[in-house]
Scaffold this motif. Structure first.
Motif, PDB file in Angstrom:
ATOM      1  N   VAL A  61      14.088 -21.886  -7.200  1.00  0.00           N
ATOM      2  CA  VAL A  61      14.338 -21.506  -8.424  1.00  0.00           C
ATOM      3  C   VAL A  61      15.049 -19.843  -8.614  1.00  0.00           C
ATOM      4  CG1 VAL A  61      12.274 -22.635  -9.210  1.00  0.00           C
ATOM      5  CG2 VAL A  61      11.800 -20.591  -8.167  1.00  0.00           C
ATOM      6  N   SER A  62      15.095 -19.380  -7.377  1.00  0.00           N
ATOM      7  CA  SER A  62      15.757 -18.089  -7.451  1.00  0.00           C
ATOM      8  C   SER A  62      16.848 -18.122  -6.307  1.00  0.00           C
ATOM      9  CB  SER A  62      14.521 -17.008  -7.082  1.00  0.00           C
ATOM     10  OG  SER A  62      13.918 -17.264  -5.864  1.00  0.00           O
ATOM     11  N   THR A  63      17.533 -16.770  -6.388  1.00  0.00           N
ATOM     12  CA  THR A  63      18.460 -16.610  -5.246  1.00  0.00           C
ATOM     13  C   THR A  63      17.752 -16.493  -3.959  1.00  0.00           C
ATOM     14  OG1 THR A  63      19.835 -15.295  -7.207  1.00  0.00           O
ATOM     15  CG2 THR A  63      20.338 -14.933  -4.629  1.00  0.00           C
ATOM     16  N   PRO A  64      18.365 -17.301  -2.965  1.00  0.00           N
ATOM     17  CA  PRO A  64      17.651 -17.208  -1.702  1.00  0.00           C
ATOM     18  C   PRO A  64      17.921 -16.223  -0.842  1.00  0.00           C
ATOM     19  CG  PRO A  64      19.566 -18.580  -1.672  1.00  0.00           C
ATOM     20  CD  PRO A  64      19.584 -18.117  -2.995  1.00  0.00           C
ATOM     21  N   ILE A  65      17.217 -14.989  -1.233  1.00  0.00           N
ATOM     22  CA  ILE A  65      17.327 -13.756  -0.269  1.00  0.00           C
ATOM     23  C   ILE A  65      16.693 -13.732   0.721  1.00  0.00           C
ATOM     24  CG2 ILE A  65      16.849 -11.236  -0.724  1.00  0.00           C
ATOM     25  CD1 ILE A  65      16.580 -11.486  -3.684  1.00  0.00           C
ATOM     26  N   GLU A  66      15.417 -14.088   0.851  1.00  0.00           N
ATOM     27  CA  GLU A  66      14.728 -14.227   2.126  1.00  0.00           C
ATOM     28  C   GLU A  66      15.303 -14.884   3.107  1.00  0.00           C
ATOM     29  OE1 GLU A  66      10.807 -14.544   1.134  1.00  0.00           O
ATOM     30  OE2 GLU A  66      10.463 -12.359   0.891  1.00  0.00           O
ATOM     31  N   PRO A  67      15.722 -16.397   2.849  1.00  0.00           N
ATOM     32  CA  PRO A  67      16.294 -17.185   4.060  1.00  0.00           C
ATOM     33  C   PRO A  67      17.383 -17.005   4.352  1.00  0.00           C
ATOM     34  CG  PRO A  67      16.182 -18.300   1.792  1.00  0.00           C
ATOM     35  CD  PRO A  67      15.314 -16.971   1.639  1.00  0.00           C
ATOM     36  N   LEU A  68      18.385 -16.366   3.400  1.00  0.00           N
ATOM     37  CA  LEU A  68      19.716 -15.825   3.964  1.00  0.00           C
ATOM     38  C   LEU A  68      19.635 -14.705   5.123  1.00  0.00           C
ATOM     39  CD1 LEU A  68      21.919 -16.383   0.806  1.00  0.00           C
ATOM     40  CD2 LEU A  68      21.991 -17.901   2.832  1.00  0.00           C
ATOM     41  N   ARG A  69      18.740 -13.740   4.812  1.00  0.00           N
ATOM     42  CA  ARG A  69      18.555 -12.529   5.534  1.00  0.00           C
ATOM     43  C   ARG A  69      17.861 -13.098   6.722  1.00  0.00           C
ATOM     44  NH1 ARG A  69      16.507  -7.786   1.163  1.00  0.00           N
ATOM     45  NH2 ARG A  69      18.720  -7.488   0.650  1.00  0.00           N
ATOM     46  N   VAL A  70      17.013 -13.995   7.054  1.00  0.00           N
ATOM     47  CA  VAL A  70      16.532 -14.619   8.186  1.00  0.00           C
ATOM     48  C   VAL A  70      17.702 -15.137   9.029  1.00  0.00           C
ATOM     49  CG1 VAL A  70      14.874 -15.987   9.304  1.00  0.00           C
ATOM     50  CG2 VAL A  70      14.088 -14.574   7.175  1.00  0.00           C
ATOM     51  N   LEU A  71      18.416 -15.912   8.325  1.00  0.00           N
ATOM     52  CA  LEU A  71      19.378 -16.946   9.038  1.00  0.00           C
ATOM     53  C   LEU A  71      20.586 -15.978   9.248  1.00  0.00           C
ATOM     54  CD1 LEU A  71      18.802 -20.048   6.896  1.00  0.00           C
ATOM     55  CD2 LEU A  71      18.128 -19.932   9.122  1.00  0.00           C
ATOM     56  N   ALA A  72      21.066 -14.917   8.677  1.00  0.00           N
ATOM     57  CA  ALA A  72      22.060 -14.046   8.934  1.00  0.00           C
ATOM     58  C   ALA A  72      22.463 -14.201  10.304  1.00  0.00           C
ATOM     59  CB  ALA A  72      21.967 -12.915   8.379  1.00  0.00           C
ATOM     60  N   ASN A  73      21.714 -13.951  11.252  1.00  0.00           N
ATOM     61  CA  ASN A  73      22.234 -13.556  12.554  1.00  0.00           C
ATOM     62  C   ASN A  73      21.463 -14.489  13.603  1.00  0.00           C
ATOM     63  OD1 ASN A  73      24.452 -11.604  12.388  1.00  0.00           O
ATOM     64  ND2 ASN A  73      22.663 -10.372  11.359  1.00  0.00           N
TER      65      ASN A  73
END
Length: 453
Positions: free
Chosen positions: A186-198
């Motif tokens: 329901v929202s922009t996936p801020i937390e998962p993308l930051r966790v997965l970034a590197n």
């Protein structure tokens, strides 16, 4: 026991261009050659390999399951072909079960619907269970190891969840085989993308779909993504449901500098706007895309020209503009643009083709082999232009489905030599007499599909 595939080709009766296997291969399948679980475990252990899948297809055929064996072989072959190939077009329109795997849904590993479910339309990729839609991430993490041991899953649709679960998700060893993530929360996936970034285990991810991008932090999320290892590896990016009509997030695409691998960009209902198009058109990365897809936008003639005629050359192979509100001058700019010189698959809709003169003779459309012109006000003059296209002899797919307000006769089609590799001619047949439908089907050697919407 072992199943040995000799040098050369895997068994693919009746199919041309089968997947070539360069070396002899020996596949360990457990104690009993009839052990389905052992064969599928071998596939799950190496999802990127075609050979174990073809071995499994041969084993199924030997056991009398010719249908599923053929589906696996076809999907493996399709994975190595473009969407406009005759085989891909034929499967889409004449044998859709090959793509959906619907008759074999009962073979999908069991999973609680509270936790997850197999994708409703295309759960299979390359013949085996692949796309899983997660409903509850916390519960899924408890069951995921079992599912990944049973199936070569490479695509996950993911819901909204909390930071702790995303951190746990990123630590899982099975994540290494995932190639595509689809965030539908329901929202922009801020937390998962930051966790997965590197994250080390996210090293295989090449495709991202974000269903919600309207949050104020979205430009920052994109900037962080493109500066990360994950962002630099991406081949496909699909952004949907944005609300920034100033296009501020588009400026962040400029952060994706060389080296990068982005090949496909899809923008759906992203409210790009005039300023956004100006920025988008000038980005060097857009000029290097092989596939561009924009839907649900309002573009003036000037913005259409900017999108297609910028300072950067275009190398699009697939180009799609659907549900675009524009006047006919905008469409004339699009269809006569040098940006379409290399396009093999063109998909546009809701165009007043009767108002455009000479577009079909454009040398910029010569490379097209798949042409979709749905809801395009097909008056007789427009049909005559289509069949006079330079690209006509090379077409594999032609979609001329109408909107309900327009009826047209297709007599001009009967006076032409059918394209040699035409696999599907899609027409609205509701208003055509049965005898004429039969003539069309005979003339185009069974390629006609009557699809009434």
């Amino acid at each position: 026991s072992r199943v040995v595939i000799p040098n050369g080709m895997a068994r693919t009766p009746g199919m041309s261009g089968a997947v070539s296997l360069a070396n002899a291969a020996t596949i360990e399948v457990g104690v009993g050659v009839d052990d389905t679980a052992a064969l599928r475990a071998t596939i799950a252990a190496d999802p990127a390999a075609d050979l174990p899948r073809l071995v499994y297809a041969d084993w199924l055929e030997d056991g009398g399951d010719d249908g599923q064996a053929a589906m696996i072989r076809a999907q493996v072959q399709l994975a190595h072909e473009p969407a406009w190939s005759p085989l891909a077009v034929h499967c889409r329109h004449h044998t859709p079960d090959v793509l959906t795997g619907k008759p074999w849904r009962h073979t999908l590993p069991a999973v609680s619907p509270r936790i997850a479910e197999w994708h409703a339309e295309t759960p299979f990729r390359r013949g085996l269970p692949d796309w899983l839609v997660v409903r509850d991430l916390a519960s899924f993490l408890d069951d995921a190891a079992r599912l990944f041991a049973l199936a070569p899953i490479t695509t996950l649709s993911l819901p909204t969840s909390s930071l702790g679960y995303w951190q746990d998700f990123a630590r899982q060893p099975w994540l290494r085989q995932v190639r595509a993530l689809h965030f539908y929360g329901v929202s922009t996936p801020i937390e998962p993308l930051r966790v997965l970034a590197n994250a080390v285990n996210a090293s295989g991810i090449e495709e991202l779909t974000l269903e919600r991008t309207s949050g104020p932090a979205f430009p920052v999320v994109l900037n962080d993504l493109f500066q990360s290892d994950l962002g630099k590896r991406l081949k496909r990016l699909d952004l949907r449901s944005g609300g920034d009509n100033g296009g501020e997030w588009i400026a962040e695409l400029a952060a994706l500098s060389d080296p990068h691998h982005l090949e496909a960009l899809s923008l759906r209902t992203m409210a790009v706007g005039e300023r956004g198009i100006r920025r988008l058109a000038e980005l060097p990365i857009v000029g290097k895309l092989l596939s561009f897809d924009m839907r649900n936008e309002e573009l003036t003639a000037n913005t259409m020209r900017r999108l297609l005629r910028s300072s950067h050359p275009r190398q699009f192979e697939e180009f799609r503009l659907n549900r675009i509100v524009s006047n006919f001058l905008g469409w004339e700019s699009a269809l006569l643009s040098p940006a379409l010189d290399r396009v093999r698959k063109l998909d546009v809709d809701t165009i007043r083709l009767d108002q455009l003169v000479g577009w079909s003779r454009s040398r910029h459309l010569e490379a097209i082999v798949s042409l979709k012109l749905r809801h395009c006000w097909l008056l007789q003059e427009a049909v005559e232009q289509i069949v006079s296209m330079r690209a006509w002899p090379n077409l594999t797919e032609l979609d001329l489905r109408n909107g309900p307000r327009v009826s047209v006769r297709f007599d001009a089609l009967l006076g032409l030599e059918p394209p040699g590799e035409l696999a599907a001619l899609i027409l609205s047949g509701k208003q055509l007499k049965p005898e004429f439908r039969s003539k069309l089907q005979d003339h185009f050697r069974g390629a006609v599909v009557f699809a009434d919407e």
